[in-house]
Scaffold this active site. Structure first.
Site, short mmCIF file in Angstrom:
data_model
loop_
_atom_site.label_atom_id
_atom_site.label_comp_id
_atom_site.label_asym_id
_atom_site.label_seq_id
_atom_site.Cartn_x
_atom_site.Cartn_y
_atom_site.Cartn_z
N ALA A 91 4.10 -0.40 2.70
CA ALA A 91 2.63 -0.47 2.67
C ALA A 91 2.12 -1.82 2.18
O ALA A 91 0.92 -1.97 1.92
CB ALA A 91 2.09 0.65 1.78
N SER A 92 3.00 -2.78 2.07
CA SER A 92 2.61 -4.09 1.52
C SER A 92 2.32 -5.08 2.65
O SER A 92 3.24 -5.50 3.38
CB SER A 92 3.76 -4.60 0.64
OG SER A 92 3.72 -6.00 0.51
#
Ligand SMILES: N[C@@H](CCC(=O)N[C@@H](CS)C(=O)NCC(=O)O)C(=O)O
Length: 190
Positions: A23-24
């Site tokens: 999710a980065s």
């Protein structure tokens, strides 16, 4: 068996190791470039909720205590924009001139977008996502929303004069800004 650069990173038998989370956005920017160049990574996934990135061991790898971090053999590098410039320079081949042209002004405009992403747009995403991630807030404030909309406005302005953020072709700038914008899309603004 045909050995291609998807099996061996060109000009080096060293494995690339990427510290990342799915999710980065900056981690994803490195993975997108890696996929475009046919690079293979091994992955480490520090648990940010468990603060594994703030341990003394991790800070030895990256004193900034952030992901992504790249290890290329015995060389360690943090900061997605620096990592992408390194990967493209080392492994980019013909893609170097496409994704980061040597023309001075074109390159300067790409740099402008990369610094805008690192210094402004991604920071504005982090101002919301970081406290939300650790449960400090459950929605974006009006200031968060105003800041994000201003950031979007800047991207839109760049796109008014050209199909890609830094000109007529897709460059490193689109990869980083695209991943940040994808992250911003995940924020529930109501
Ligand atoms: N400008 C940096 C930003 C890196 C960054 O802030 N990453 C976040 C995850 S998306 C992080 O490591 N956050 C942990 C923290 O700030 O404690 C880059 O592009 O690599």
């Amino acid at each position: 068996m045909r050995i291609t650069k998807t099996l061996w990173n060109k000009a080096s038998a060293a494995r690339l190791l990427l510290y990342k989370r799915d999710a980065s956005p900056p981690s994803n920017a490195v993975r997108v470039l890696g996929a475009m160049l046919g690079l293979q990574f091994d992955f480490e996934e520090p648990d940010l909720l468990q603060m594994e990135h703030r341990t003394p061991e991790y800070r030895k790898i990256n004193p900034m205590a952030t992901i992504p971090v790249l290890k290329d053999g015995d060389f360690t590098l943090a900061e997605s924009h620096a990592i992408n410039l390194y990967l493209l320079s080392k492994y980019g081949g013909e893609q170097k001139e496409v994704l980061y042209p040597s023309d001075l002004k074109t390159r300067a405009v790409i740099d402008q977008c990369l610094f805008f992403d690192a210094g402004m747009l991604f920071r504005r995403l982090l101002e919301v996502s970081q406290p939300a991630f650790i449960g400090k807030i459950d929605s974006a404030s009006s200031t968060h929303i105003r800041n994000i909309e201003e950031g979007y406005g800047i991207v839109e302005t760049y796109l008014e004069s050209s199909p890609y953020v830094a000109g007529d072709r897709l460059t490193l700038a689109d990869i980083s800004l695209g991943c940040t914008v994808a992250g911003l899309e995940g924020i529930n603004i109501q």
